[in-house]
Design a protein around this motif. Structure first.
Motif, PDB file in Angstrom:
ATOM      1  N   ILE A   1       0.858  -1.187   0.000  1.00 49.36           N
ATOM      2  CA  ILE A   1       0.000   0.000   0.000  1.00 49.36           C
ATOM      3  C   ILE A   1       0.891   1.232   0.000  1.00 49.36           C
ATOM      4  N   SER A   2       0.364   2.332  -0.516  1.00 48.78           N
ATOM      5  CA  SER A   2       1.162   3.554  -0.595  1.00 48.78           C
ATOM      6  C   SER A   2       0.394   4.748  -0.059  1.00 48.78           C
ATOM      7  N   LEU A   3       1.152   5.801   0.160  1.00 52.23           N
ATOM      8  CA  LEU A   3       0.563   7.103   0.424  1.00 52.23           C
ATOM      9  C   LEU A   3      -0.328   7.428  -0.771  1.00 52.23           C
ATOM     10  N   LYS A   4      -1.559   7.806  -0.533  1.00 55.01           N
ATOM     11  CA  LYS A   4      -2.536   7.920  -1.611  1.00 55.01           C
ATOM     12  C   LYS A   4      -2.146   8.914  -2.708  1.00 55.01           C
ATOM     13  N   ASP A   5      -1.666  10.060  -2.357  1.00 56.02           N
ATOM     14  CA  ASP A   5      -1.403  11.096  -3.358  1.00 56.02           C
ATOM     15  C   ASP A   5       0.060  11.199  -3.747  1.00 56.02           C
ATOM     16  N   CYS A   6       0.781  10.111  -3.661  1.00 51.65           N
ATOM     17  CA  CYS A   6       2.195  10.108  -4.031  1.00 51.65           C
ATOM     18  C   CYS A   6       2.317  10.230  -5.556  1.00 51.65           C
ATOM     19  N   PRO A   7       3.156  11.140  -6.043  1.00 52.09           N
ATOM     20  CA  PRO A   7       3.339  11.257  -7.502  1.00 52.09           C
ATOM     21  C   PRO A   7       3.797   9.924  -8.102  1.00 52.09           C
TER      22      PRO A   7
END
Length: 145
Positions: free
Chosen positions: A67-73
């Motif tokens: 999972i990632s930070l939602k607004d990561c470029p």
């Protein structure tokens, strides 16, 4: 971008809990998160998390949550995913794992791109599955399953 890798600890769980909420996913319980897990940080900010579960009594594993930070470029995320998964697979190799099964849905474009570049096969219209297999020299190749 200054990336670094760190092992997961249970004290990190609130970050995951927030990310699950941000993605509108049902949160996994704190005890469901594998201890074989890694964070990728950009400076001091976590941007990607990945994990795997070791099978008991054999040399197989199943990928856990990624999972990632939602607004990561996307460009930054692609680099973080590559670093995180490369680290995860190296750890699995060090743990004696010979094969890891991974499945994702077709919405996970950055993850799919990583695995396709490594030779994973799309097995149907709904899922991409890759198995990372280490040969006798501990080099790896992928097979669809």
């Amino acid at each position: 971008m200054s990336f670094c890798i760190r092992k997961y600890s249970k004290s990190d769980y609130p970050i995951l809990e927030k990310w699950f909420k941000d993605w509108e996913w049902e949160a996994w319980g704190i005890d469901s998160i594998s201890p074989f897990a890694f964070w990728v940080f950009d400076d001091d900010k976590p941007i990607f998390f990945t994990s795997y579960y070791k099978a008991v009594g054999c040399n197989l594993a199943q990928m856990g949550i990624s999972i990632s930070l939602k607004d990561c470029p996307k460009i930054k995320l692609a680099r973080a995913i590559s670093l995180g998964l490369d680290t995860l697979f190296q750890d699995a190799e060090n743990e004696g794992i010979k094969a890891i099964r991974y499945a994702t849905d077709l919405e996970s474009k950055v993850m799919i791109d990583y695995f396709v570049k490594k030779g994973a096969k799309l097995i149907d219209n709904d899922a991409l599955v890759a198995i990372k297999v280490f040969d006798e020299n501990m080099n790896f190749f992928y097979e669809g399953n």
